[in-house]
Design an enzyme around this catalytic site. Structure first.
Site, PDB file in Angstrom:
ATOM      1  N   SER A  41       0.840  -1.232  -0.029  1.00  0.00           N
ATOM      2  CA  SER A  41       0.036  -0.127   0.025  1.00  0.00           C
ATOM      3  C   SER A  41       1.087   1.274   0.034  1.00  0.00           C
ATOM      4  CB  SER A  41      -1.043   0.172   1.180  1.00  0.00           C
ATOM      5  OG  SER A  41      -0.175   0.140   2.380  1.00  0.00           O
ATOM      6  N   HIS A 155      -2.957  -6.494   2.200  1.00  0.00           N
ATOM      7  CA  HIS A 155      -2.125  -7.486   2.825  1.00  0.00           C
ATOM      8  C   HIS A 155      -2.922  -8.665   2.853  1.00  0.00           C
ATOM      9  CE1 HIS A 155       0.254  -3.896   4.614  1.00  0.00           C
ATOM     10  NE2 HIS A 155       0.295  -4.040   3.488  1.00  0.00           N
ATOM     11  N   GLN A 163      -6.856  -1.940   7.034  1.00  0.00           N
ATOM     12  CA  GLN A 163      -5.417  -2.900   6.810  1.00  0.00           C
ATOM     13  C   GLN A 163      -4.944  -3.810   7.931  1.00  0.00           C
ATOM     14  OE1 GLN A 163      -2.428  -1.228   3.838  1.00  0.00           O
ATOM     15  NE2 GLN A 163      -1.371  -1.260   5.615  1.00  0.00           N
ATOM     16  N   GLU A 164      -4.884  -2.977   8.965  1.00  0.00           N
ATOM     17  CA  GLU A 164      -4.101  -3.589  10.105  1.00  0.00           C
ATOM     18  C   GLU A 164      -4.765  -3.169  11.425  1.00  0.00           C
ATOM     19  OE1 GLU A 164       0.105  -2.025  10.231  1.00  0.00           O
ATOM     20  OE2 GLU A 164       0.051  -2.276   8.007  1.00  0.00           O
ATOM     21  N   GLU A 205       1.681  -9.514   6.768  1.00  0.00           N
ATOM     22  CA  GLU A 205       2.420  -8.899   7.889  1.00  0.00           C
ATOM     23  C   GLU A 205       2.416  -9.977   8.973  1.00  0.00           C
ATOM     24  OE1 GLU A 205       1.541  -4.879   8.505  1.00  0.00           O
ATOM     25  OE2 GLU A 205       2.790  -4.211   6.775  1.00  0.00           O
ATOM     26  N   ASP A 241      -4.273   0.527  11.743  1.00  0.00           N
ATOM     27  CA  ASP A 241      -3.707   1.459  10.432  1.00  0.00           C
ATOM     28  C   ASP A 241      -4.721   1.000   9.171  1.00  0.00           C
ATOM     29  OD1 ASP A 241      -2.524   2.158   8.173  1.00  0.00           O
ATOM     30  OD2 ASP A 241      -0.925   0.848   8.128  1.00  0.00           O
ATOM     31  N   GLU A 284      -3.953   5.177  12.384  1.00  0.00           N
ATOM     32  CA  GLU A 284      -2.865   5.605  11.251  1.00  0.00           C
ATOM     33  C   GLU A 284      -3.633   5.545   9.924  1.00  0.00           C
ATOM     34  OE1 GLU A 284       0.408   2.731  11.333  1.00  0.00           O
ATOM     35  OE2 GLU A 284       0.762   3.282   9.122  1.00  0.00           O
ATOM     36  N   ASP A 311       1.174   8.162   7.782  1.00  0.00           N
ATOM     37  CA  ASP A 311       2.019   6.990   6.910  1.00  0.00           C
ATOM     38  C   ASP A 311       2.283   7.760   5.641  1.00  0.00           C
ATOM     39  OD1 ASP A 311       3.579   5.260   5.960  1.00  0.00           O
ATOM     40  OD2 ASP A 311       1.924   3.392   6.209  1.00  0.00           O
ATOM     41  N   LYS A 336       9.595   5.136   7.985  1.00  0.00           N
ATOM     42  CA  LYS A 336      10.017   4.172   6.839  1.00  0.00           C
ATOM     43  C   LYS A 336      11.186   4.695   5.896  1.00  0.00           C
ATOM     44  CE  LYS A 336       5.529   1.820   6.476  1.00  0.00           C
ATOM     45  NZ  LYS A 336       4.136   2.078   5.349  1.00  0.00           N
ATOM     46  N   HIS A 364       8.631  -1.507   9.656  1.00  0.00           N
ATOM     47  CA  HIS A 364       8.800  -2.339   8.512  1.00  0.00           C
ATOM     48  C   HIS A 364       7.864  -2.089   7.352  1.00  0.00           C
ATOM     49  CE1 HIS A 364       5.060  -5.172   9.268  1.00  0.00           C
ATOM     50  NE2 HIS A 364       4.795  -3.969   9.485  1.00  0.00           N
ATOM     51  N   ARG A 365       8.243  -2.926   6.047  1.00  0.00           N
ATOM     52  CA  ARG A 365       7.048  -2.700   5.418  1.00  0.00           C
ATOM     53  C   ARG A 365       6.284  -4.070   5.001  1.00  0.00           C
ATOM     54  NH1 ARG A 365       7.326   2.055   2.138  1.00  0.00           N
ATOM     55  NH2 ARG A 365       5.047   1.360   1.874  1.00  0.00           N
ATOM     56  N   SER A 366       5.294  -3.890   4.320  1.00  0.00           N
ATOM     57  CA  SER A 366       4.746  -5.371   4.179  1.00  0.00           C
ATOM     58  C   SER A 366       5.719  -6.517   3.562  1.00  0.00           C
ATOM     59  CB  SER A 366       3.428  -5.292   3.499  1.00  0.00           C
ATOM     60  OG  SER A 366       3.383  -4.498   2.100  1.00  0.00           O
ATOM     61  N   LYS A 387       6.758  -0.883  14.910  1.00  0.00           N
ATOM     62  CA  LYS A 387       5.710  -1.590  14.021  1.00  0.00           C
ATOM     63  C   LYS A 387       6.228  -2.459  13.137  1.00  0.00           C
ATOM     64  CE  LYS A 387       2.569  -0.090  10.644  1.00  0.00           C
ATOM     65  NZ  LYS A 387       1.375   0.235  10.298  1.00  0.00           N
TER      66      LYS A 387
HETATM   67  P1  PGA Z   1       3.053  -1.293   3.380  1.00  0.00           P
HETATM   68  O1  PGA Z   1       2.230  -1.257   4.376  1.00  0.00           O
HETATM   69  O2  PGA Z   1       4.540  -1.742   3.486  1.00  0.00           O
HETATM   70  O3  PGA Z   1       2.167  -2.447   2.297  1.00  0.00           O
HETATM   71  O4  PGA Z   1       2.884  -0.068   2.705  1.00  0.00           O
HETATM   72  C1  PGA Z   1       2.528  -0.724   5.685  1.00  0.00           C
HETATM   73  C2  PGA Z   1       1.660   0.250   6.211  1.00  0.00           C
HETATM   74  O5  PGA Z   1       0.694   0.901   5.621  1.00  0.00           O
HETATM   75  O6  PGA Z   1       2.023   0.694   7.458  1.00  0.00           O
HETATM   76 ZN    ZN Z   2       0.496   2.234   7.139  1.00  0.00          ZN
END
Ligand code: PGA
Ligand code: ZN
Length: 415
Positions: A41, A155, A163-164, A205, A241, A284, A311, A336, A364-366, A387
């Protein structure tokens, strides 16, 4: 100590997508390695990855980025005394485009991470210690983990809008205790899902990714798991998130959320309701990356109790963070390094946040590798939270485990 060689080659991340591994050799014969993560994302304003295109590996190959390292970056540094901060500035100067289009953020970051590791090694220091010393930070504080328990959005394939979902053991006295609490809740969650006849497979993730009826159901499961594991909101908070840019319809300015079309203010009402029902302490990307006015509105309404985290909104960019500070649109930032392309720029983003009393979350990243760079980074720059994903998948746990290792040998206390 001088740099004698820099090498780069193609490896595969946790989704099987190609990425770059970089190895930097010092004249002593010692060497360090780095591996670059990659998002799904991805924010519109992030620095760009250089990918090959064409048929090979669905166009995702990174041979062009690797050529860039050999032809444009390595010749500039080989034979010189290693100086991570200075060399990072040179990297930035080599690509002065707005989104690192010339060299590619993946090529730049692979080298940037290796430079920091190499410089630390040349001084006989651990990476986190080297970073802390370069910022004149002498006291170390362990960050609090934000543990991913449910995956949705990009994800997973469960069609969950959010998403999370994250559990945040902020009341723990140490990083080890924070992980113990999180893992106990993770076990309870698995039992609850099994009892409800839901799938316990995990998403990208490392959080569970079952099918839910709506975006409230995961909050109910998580709240129950926290209680069944014997904890309450004095120790454990909940985060989401939302990654709202992913379900924002730019043309009509509406959010396609839980099968409905919502206006920004209706989504905000939904957040307020959930924050009253559940111990939510972090939201987030609750709104889209360009929906600035409603970010300001949400910050006004919930910002005193809840972390309003940017983010995709901020993409670790000092320019966008400054804009958000001026507007008072958030109070926390995800950090990031691959969103900006160098470690130095990510450090600058953290310093800017700290100067304005914002919370920082090293992330991190996904698409990840077992590289633990971000664990050291978080500690070195004194990020408040990390995270790194769920309590499953080796590439996620490698980073949490690195912090456990450091804490074990340092025995520092959490804030
Ligand atoms: P991404 O997701 O690494 O796929 O961008 C992580 C996030 O959105 O925090
Ligand atoms: Zn995010």
């Amino acid at each position: 100590m001088k740099i004698s060689e820099i090498h780069a080659y193609e490896i595969y991340d946790s989704r099987g997508i190609p990425t770059i591994a970089c190895e930097l050799f010092l004249e002593s014969g010692e060497h360090v390695a780095s591996a670059v993560p990659s998002g799904a994302s991805v924010g519109k304003f992030e620095a760009l990855e250089l990918r090959d295109g064409g048929d090979r590996l669905n166009g995702k190959g990174v041979k062009k980025a690797i050529d860039t390292i050999y032809q444009k970056i390595a010749p500039q540094f080989i034979g010189r005394e290693i100086e991570a901060l200075i060399m990072d500035q040179e990297l930035i100067a080599l690509d002065d485009s707005a989104q690192k289009k010339k060299l590619g953020a993946n090529a730049m970051l692979a080298v940037s991470m290796a430079l920091f590791r190499g410089h630390a090694l040349s001084l006989g220091l651990e990476l986190y210690d080297f970073m802390a010393r370069s910022l004149d930070y002498d006291e170390m504080t362990m960050p609090v983990p934000m543990i991913n328990v449910f995956n949705g959005g990009r994800h997973a394939t469960n069609k969950l809008s959010v998403q999370e979902y994250l559990l945040i053991p902020y009341g723990a006295r140490s990083f080890a205790q924070a992980m113990e609490i999180s893992v106990e809740i993770f076990y309870e969650l698995k039992k609850l899902l099994e009892q409800a006849g839901k799938n316990t497979c995990t998403g990208d993730e490392g959080g569970f990714a079952p099918v839910f009826n709506n975006s409230i159901e995961p909050l109910e499961f998580l709240a129950r798991a926290i209680q069944r594991a014997g904890y309450d909101s004095s120790t454990v908070g909940i985060g989401m998130d939302v990654a709202a840019s992913e379900f924002y319809d730019e043309k009509c300015g509406e959010y396609l959320f839980d099968g409905k079309r919502l206006k920004a203010h209706e989504l905000i009402v939904w957040y307020i309701e959930q924050c009253h029902k559940f111990p939510i302490i972090s939201l987030e990307d609750p709104l889209a990356q360009e929906d600035w006015l409603f970010w300001v509105e949400l910050k006004k309404l919930l910002g005193s109790e809840v972390k309003i985290v940017g983010d995709d909104l901020l993409v670790t960019s000092a320019t966008r963070i400054n804009h958000a500070i001026e507007l008072d649109a958030a109070n926390a930032a995800i950090i990031k390094p691959n969103q900006v392309g160098t470690v130095s720029e990510a450090i600058q983003a953290v310093l800017l946040c700290q100067e304005h009393g914002w919370t920082t979350i090293a992330s991190h990243r996904s698409g990840e590798t077992p590289d633990t760079f971000m664990a050291d980074f978080a500690l070195g720059v004194r990020a408040n939270y990390v995270k790194f994903g769920g309590c499953s998948h080796g590439e996620r746990l490698a980073k949490y485990n690195r912090l456990l290792q450091i804490e074990f040998f340092k025995s520092t206390l959490m804030r």
